[in-house]
Design an enzyme around this catalytic site. Structure first.
Site, mmCIF file in Angstrom:
data_model
loop_
_atom_site.group_PDB
_atom_site.id
_atom_site.type_symbol
_atom_site.label_atom_id
_atom_site.label_comp_id
_atom_site.label_asym_id
_atom_site.label_seq_id
_atom_site.Cartn_x
_atom_site.Cartn_y
_atom_site.Cartn_z
ATOM 1 N N TYR A 1 0.813 -1.230 0.000
ATOM 2 C CA TYR A 1 0.000 0.000 0.000
ATOM 3 C C TYR A 1 0.845 1.278 0.000
ATOM 4 C CZ TYR A 1 -4.468 -2.336 1.054
ATOM 5 O OH TYR A 1 -5.597 -3.082 1.009
ATOM 6 N N LYS B 1 -9.418 -4.982 2.806
ATOM 7 C CA LYS B 1 -8.818 -5.521 4.015
ATOM 8 C C LYS B 1 -7.821 -6.631 3.648
ATOM 9 C CE LYS B 1 -12.116 -9.093 5.240
ATOM 10 N NZ LYS B 1 -11.301 -10.279 5.219
ATOM 11 N N LEU C 1 -20.885 -4.669 3.938
ATOM 12 C CA LEU C 1 -21.753 -3.491 3.985
ATOM 13 C C LEU C 1 -22.477 -3.285 2.658
ATOM 14 C CD1 LEU C 1 -19.703 -0.954 6.098
ATOM 15 C CD2 LEU C 1 -21.258 -2.735 6.801
ATOM 16 N N GLY C 2 -21.991 -3.977 1.617
ATOM 17 C CA GLY C 2 -22.660 -3.893 0.327
ATOM 18 C C GLY C 2 -23.683 -5.000 0.133
ATOM 19 N N LYS C 3 -23.779 -5.915 1.076
ATOM 20 C CA LYS C 3 -24.783 -6.993 0.955
ATOM 21 C C LYS C 3 -26.158 -6.379 1.208
ATOM 22 C CE LYS C 3 -21.725 -10.660 1.370
ATOM 23 N NZ LYS C 3 -21.704 -11.898 0.641
ATOM 24 N N HIS D 1 -16.470 -7.610 9.238
ATOM 25 C CA HIS D 1 -17.853 -7.790 8.761
ATOM 26 C C HIS D 1 -18.864 -7.845 9.910
ATOM 27 C CE1 HIS D 1 -15.685 -8.606 5.181
ATOM 28 N NE2 HIS D 1 -15.509 -9.905 5.358
ATOM 29 N N LYS E 1 -14.866 -21.610 9.338
ATOM 30 C CA LYS E 1 -14.655 -22.339 8.081
ATOM 31 C C LYS E 1 -14.921 -23.812 8.351
ATOM 32 C CE LYS E 1 -12.456 -18.945 5.745
ATOM 33 N NZ LYS E 1 -13.138 -18.262 4.677
ATOM 34 N N ARG F 1 -23.429 -23.253 4.690
ATOM 35 C CA ARG F 1 -23.026 -21.910 4.278
ATOM 36 C C ARG F 1 -24.224 -21.024 4.509
ATOM 37 N NH1 ARG F 1 -20.755 -17.717 2.941
ATOM 38 N NH2 ARG F 1 -20.280 -16.958 0.859
HETATM 39 N N1 NAI Z 1 -8.369 -13.473 -1.673
HETATM 40 C C1 NAI Z 1 -9.262 -13.212 -0.754
HETATM 41 O O1 NAI Z 1 -10.060 -14.040 -0.347
HETATM 42 C C2 NAI Z 1 -9.329 -11.859 -0.125
HETATM 43 C C3 NAI Z 1 -8.561 -10.805 -0.605
HETATM 44 N N2 NAI Z 1 -8.644 -9.572 -0.029
HETATM 45 C C4 NAI Z 1 -7.877 -8.441 -0.538
HETATM 46 O O2 NAI Z 1 -8.104 -8.304 -1.917
HETATM 47 C C5 NAI Z 1 -6.925 -7.910 -2.551
HETATM 48 C C6 NAI Z 1 -6.530 -8.910 -3.586
HETATM 49 O O3 NAI Z 1 -6.414 -10.202 -3.014
HETATM 50 P P1 NAI Z 1 -5.605 -11.357 -3.727
HETATM 51 O O4 NAI Z 1 -5.848 -11.288 -5.191
HETATM 52 O O5 NAI Z 1 -5.882 -12.614 -3.009
HETATM 53 O O6 NAI Z 1 -4.119 -10.886 -3.415
HETATM 54 P P2 NAI Z 1 -2.710 -11.422 -3.954
HETATM 55 O O7 NAI Z 1 -1.800 -11.523 -2.812
HETATM 56 O O8 NAI Z 1 -2.901 -12.607 -4.816
HETATM 57 O O9 NAI Z 1 -2.132 -10.207 -4.856
HETATM 58 C C7 NAI Z 1 -2.892 -9.407 -5.732
HETATM 59 C C8 NAI Z 1 -1.986 -8.650 -6.696
HETATM 60 O O10 NAI Z 1 -1.063 -7.816 -6.012
HETATM 61 C C9 NAI Z 1 0.126 -7.765 -6.769
HETATM 62 N N3 NAI Z 1 1.235 -7.336 -5.923
HETATM 63 C C10 NAI Z 1 1.834 -8.034 -4.955
HETATM 64 N N4 NAI Z 1 2.831 -7.280 -4.410
HETATM 65 C C11 NAI Z 1 2.850 -6.091 -5.064
HETATM 66 C C12 NAI Z 1 3.630 -4.918 -4.956
HETATM 67 N N5 NAI Z 1 4.589 -4.801 -4.055
HETATM 68 N N6 NAI Z 1 3.331 -3.896 -5.767
HETATM 69 C C13 NAI Z 1 2.356 -3.996 -6.688
HETATM 70 N N7 NAI Z 1 1.582 -5.081 -6.824
HETATM 71 C C14 NAI Z 1 1.819 -6.117 -6.035
HETATM 72 C C15 NAI Z 1 0.275 -9.167 -7.280
HETATM 73 O O11 NAI Z 1 1.102 -9.198 -8.425
HETATM 74 C C16 NAI Z 1 -1.174 -9.558 -7.603
HETATM 75 O O12 NAI Z 1 -1.482 -9.212 -8.928
HETATM 76 C C17 NAI Z 1 -5.868 -7.715 -1.516
HETATM 77 O O13 NAI Z 1 -5.919 -6.374 -1.106
HETATM 78 C C18 NAI Z 1 -6.348 -8.614 -0.418
HETATM 79 O O14 NAI Z 1 -5.833 -8.214 0.802
HETATM 80 C C19 NAI Z 1 -9.497 -9.364 1.001
HETATM 81 C C20 NAI Z 1 -10.249 -10.361 1.513
HETATM 82 C C21 NAI Z 1 -10.243 -11.667 1.012
HETATM 83 O O1 LIG Z 2 -13.813 -11.229 3.628
HETATM 84 C C1 LIG Z 2 -14.031 -12.412 3.669
HETATM 85 O O2 LIG Z 2 -15.270 -12.861 3.422
HETATM 86 C C2 LIG Z 2 -15.460 -14.154 2.890
HETATM 87 C C3 LIG Z 2 -16.940 -14.441 2.992
HETATM 88 O O3 LIG Z 2 -17.620 -13.532 2.176
HETATM 89 P P1 LIG Z 2 -18.919 -13.971 1.367
HETATM 90 O O4 LIG Z 2 -19.303 -12.745 0.632
HETATM 91 O O5 LIG Z 2 -18.512 -15.090 0.455
HETATM 92 O O6 LIG Z 2 -19.933 -14.387 2.386
HETATM 93 C C4 LIG Z 2 -14.633 -15.164 3.630
HETATM 94 O O7 LIG Z 2 -14.733 -16.401 2.984
HETATM 95 C C5 LIG Z 2 -13.195 -14.731 3.624
HETATM 96 O O8 LIG Z 2 -12.448 -15.628 4.411
HETATM 97 C C6 LIG Z 2 -13.043 -13.347 4.174
HETATM 98 O O9 LIG Z 2 -11.728 -12.877 3.943
#
Ligand code: NAI
Ligand SMILES: O=C1O[C@H](COP(=O)(O)O)[C@@H](O)[C@H](O)[C@H]1O
Length: 715
Positions: free
Chosen positions: A74, A99, A131-133, A192, A285, A290
């Site tokens: 970030y 987050k 909050l968007g649900k 959430h 989990k 669900r």
């Molecule tokens: N995967 C999930 O279930 C969830 C994800 N998030 C958030 O959503 C976002 C995306 O999640 P994911 O795709 O799983 O994350 P991820 O860890 O797979 O990375 C997403 C992207 O960030 C890029 N990236 C990594 N380090 C970087 C850097 N230093 N500078 C620029 N780009 C960089 C990667 O190349 C990748 O394209 C993140 O902010 C994550 O915290 C939030 C809740 C759940």
């Molecule tokens: O942010 C998260 O939420 C999902 C659950 O979201 P839902 O919209 O599929 O109900 C959760 O699975 C995940 O662990 C958490 O990071």
């Protein structure tokens, strides 16, 4: 690659295919791919945007940057945007952040401070997609539009409890590197479920469209939250989790994760409106279904004389009264708002919610669907679609401000710290969890309902290293292991649960307690934290006693008195000290103390079988006052005997081993490094009561549970 990604984009299900194709085509034409690594990359991007605007003769309205990157990236990205990619004055900048926003108060403050160096508060849109649900987004409008009905009942006088629940069937496979650092409390409850709780509990502003008023009311509610104690939560971990972590994070085979994948938390508020009302937050989990819901259950004081068969849902005051914001999935498989018909017919916005009247044969929360007014959205919308649209329209209502975020972390961090060493209860996952994760409220505390052994664990599948780290079995009986404080707290809760069940079953609870130093912490815990304990129905017996006057500091009864009895209200007639002091002499055989005690037990205790016997273990393997090679008490038919201890005071009175084994339940408490050697030895030997009396404790039809702290278990 870009084309491949975009080709797979889907339109909302209700979008006509022709229009969808047009939209996708437009989107594709407007999309460009840039890899942004260096400051130069951002400068180039900025230049290209400006060139494009000039070519098209357009004036820029603003720019949105969506940070779909891990949080450690970030600050760097924010710095580049701020210095090289801000739009010109007059146009807006909006950055969208996902987050996790930190993992505790300190890290969240740090992250917030870093972001503040580059962005103004109004430029940041922190997403909490819950909050968007639709059901969540409708909580405040619902409260607002139904003020006339809710004003009198939305308070502690009428609300019995509130449940805010997100159950998932998926596990954390594939996400272990993220999940292992966070766990369910940080992943779901801190954000959430807390946000949802705020919408329910906050005082309703006069104008719910005022983002600032809503925020201030939320912050007020955060201030009213009572601090969480370790005992406010129960935590679990699905059994396969540790091996997933080992595999995905390349951890050694003896690595054992303490990260909870399930949590239930009990929250109370110090406010006139909510004082005494339990807010239960639960998520996990690898559960059996669900579903996500918010359930407000109202108190029901009515008694209905009319027979149940004749009662109609609308008018009967005896049916349950509840309001449910059904987030989705589960039996209904769509968002919904449900209000018990005997509460009121809610006012719902006609254009966006419609009443559902074709009730399938469904039951929700113990009632047929026909007992509720049921409303569902006219058009189902994805949470992210709603949030992204809000970003375009600069509507900040559904985003998390810095103050809001920090208030939440301030609330959760002490709990997270206090449970960081607590071993979560293991659960098998899915339907096999059965009642293992059920929990109950006992006063201000939560505890798992089931103290029973964790039968599902197949220790043969564990590697020797797993076995060293945590065991569900010890000598083929259940084992509970944790750091000492947690262990004693768990033992006290389990003991209270056993007491409650015994009282429910027979009206009485017969508990036999050991002396010595280990149980003292338990006595203190019971005295200070278990206000709901059924002391009035509890009979207290002694497992063993030293042959000294009861007022002597060496006496087990004296210790029991000092640490427990003087703090709780056990009826005098329910106290049963051992008769070691008869005819002004101590433990003289002719005075027949053991026989008198056995008779007292036989007269008062059904089948002479205690509901629970609490034992300890000596470093020599003794238990109660049954010492190695004792000539009495290790066998035979006597319930109570006199024995000799190798250490002073030598003379003892004790329950015999055969008698202890008649108990319905036996808990053995073992604390401290000093016990590790005997514990190791006991893990290897069979039933040898002559050598190690504790090894002969094997309730004939009852249950044995070992409570061992990590030092005793692991050294
Ligand atoms: N995967 C999930 O279930 C969830 C994800 N998030 C958030 O959503 C976002 C995306 O999640 P994911 O795709 O799983 O994350 P991820 O860890 O797979 O990375 C997403 C992207 O960030 C890029 N990236 C990594 N380090 C970087 C850097 N230093 N500078 C620029 N780009 C960089 C990667 O190349 C990748 O394209 C993140 O902010 C994550 O915290 C939030 C809740 C759940
Ligand atoms: O942010 C998260 O939420 C999902 C659950 O979201 P839902 O919209 O599929 O109900 C959760 O699975 C995940 O662990 C958490 O990071």
């Amino acid at each position: 690659m870009m084309f491949e990604v975009l080709k797979n984009l889907a339109c909302p299900p209700d979008e006509h295919p022709t229009r969808c194709a047009v939209l996708k085509d437009q989107f594709l034409k407007l999309s460009q791919y840039y890899q942004l690594r260096t400051a130069e990359n951002y400068t180039v991007l900025n230049r290209e945007i400006e060139t494009l605007l000039e070519q098209e003769g357009l004036e820029e309205a603003g720019r949105i940057f969506y940070f779909s990157v891990p949080p450690f990236a970030y600050a760097e990205i924010a710095g580049h945007i701020n210095s090289s990619c801000r739009p010109r004055p007059g146009a807006w900048l909006r950055v969208v952040l996902e987050k996790p926003f930190g993992h505790d108060l300190e890290s969240a403050q740090q992250l917030a401070a870093e972001l503040r160096n580059f962005f103004k508060e109004e430029e940041m849109y922190r997403v909490d997609h819950y909050l968007g649900k639709q059901a969540v987004a409708h909580i405040l409008p619902f409260r607002d539009q139904n003020r006339q009905f809710l004003d009198p009942i939305w308070n502690r006088h009428h609300v019995e409890r509130v449940e805010i629940v997100l159950k998932e069937t998926v596990d954390a496979k594939g996400r272990a590197s993220f999940y292992e650092q966070y766990g369910v409390i940080r992943d779901v409850l801190q954000n959430h479920l807390t946000e949802v709780m705020m919408y329910l509990a906050m005082e309703l502003p006069a104008n719910i469209s005022s983002t600032e008023d809503v925020l201030q009311h939320k912050l007020q509610t955060f201030k009213s939250l009572q601090e969480l104690e370790k005992t406010s939560a129960v935590i679990g971990q699905y059994q396969a989790y540790t091996s997933q972590v080992q595999e995905e994070l390349q951890k050694a085979q003896n690595y054992f994760s303490m990260t909870p994948t399930f949590a239930g938390v009990l929250i109370h508020m110090d406010s006139l409106r909510w004082e005494g009302v339990p807010f239960i937050l639960a998520s996990g989990k690898a559960l059996d279904e669900r579903v996500g819901y918010i359930r407000v259950l109202f108190k029901n004081r009515a008694y209905c004389t009319q027979s149940e068969a004749l009662r109609d849902a609308e008018h009967s005051q005896c049916k349950a009264k509840q309001i449910i914001f059904y987030i989705g999935h589960g039996e209904l498989n769509s968002p919904a708002v449900l209000v018990s018909r005997n509460l009121f017919r809610p006012i719902m916005p006609e254009g966006s919610w419609r009443e559902v009247t074709d009730h399938p044969q469904l039951h929700l929360f113990g009632q047929p669907l026909s007992d509720y007014y049921v409303y569902s959205p006219v058009k189902e919308r994805d949470a992210y679609a709603m949030l992204i649209s809000s970003i375009y329209h600069a509507r900040k209502d559904f985003f998390i401000t810095t103050e809001n975020l920090l208030a939440s972390w301030e609330f959760w961090t002490p709990l997270l710290d206090s449970i960081s060493h607590q071993a979560p209860r293991l659960y098998p996952g899915g339907r096999e969890n059965q009642h293992l994760l059920d929990f109950e409220m006992l006063g201000q505390e939560l505890s798992f309902t089931l103290a029973e052994p964790v039968e599902f664990l197949d220790t043969s599948k564990q590697t020797p290293d797993d076995y060293q780290t945590i065991q569900a079995k010890f000598r083929n009986s259940s084992l509970v292991s944790a750091w000492p404080e947690e262990l004693v707290s768990q033992l006290a809760s389990d003991l209270e649960a056993v007491a409650a069940r015994a009282v429910a079953r027979s009206g009485e609870f017969h508990l036999a307690l050991s002396g010595g130093s280990s149980p003292v912490v338990l006595f203190q815990r019971l005295a200070k934290h278990h206000y709901g304990f059924p002391w009035k129905r509890t009979h207290l017996w002694l497992v063993d006693e030293r042959c000294v006057p009861l007022s002597d500091p060496e006496s087990n009864f004296c210790s029991l008195h000092d640490h427990l009895l003087q703090h709780v209200r056990v009826p005098y007639f329910n106290l049963h000290p051992m008769p070691v002091h008869l005819n002004r002499r101590l433990c003289v055989e002719e005075d027949q103390g053991p026989e008198l005690y056995a008779e007292e037990i036989a007269a008062l205790v059904t089948n002479a079988s205690f509901d629970l016997v609490l034992l300890g273990v000596g470093t020599d393997g003794h238990t109660a006052s049954l010492f190695p090679h004792s000539s009495s008490g290790l066998g035979g038919s006597q319930a109570v005997v006199l024995t000799e201890s190798p250490i002073k005071p030598h003379q003892r009175m004790t329950l015999s081993l055969p008698f202890i084994n008649k108990a319905r339940q036996v808990f053995v408490l073992v604390l401290g490094k000093g016990k590790h050697e005997i514990v190791t030895l006991l893990s290897r030997v069979g039933n040898k009561p002559k050598k190690w009396p504790i090894s002969g404790v094997r309730p004939s039809s009852g249950q044995l549970v070992w409570y061992m702290d990590y030092e005793a278990l692991l050294g």
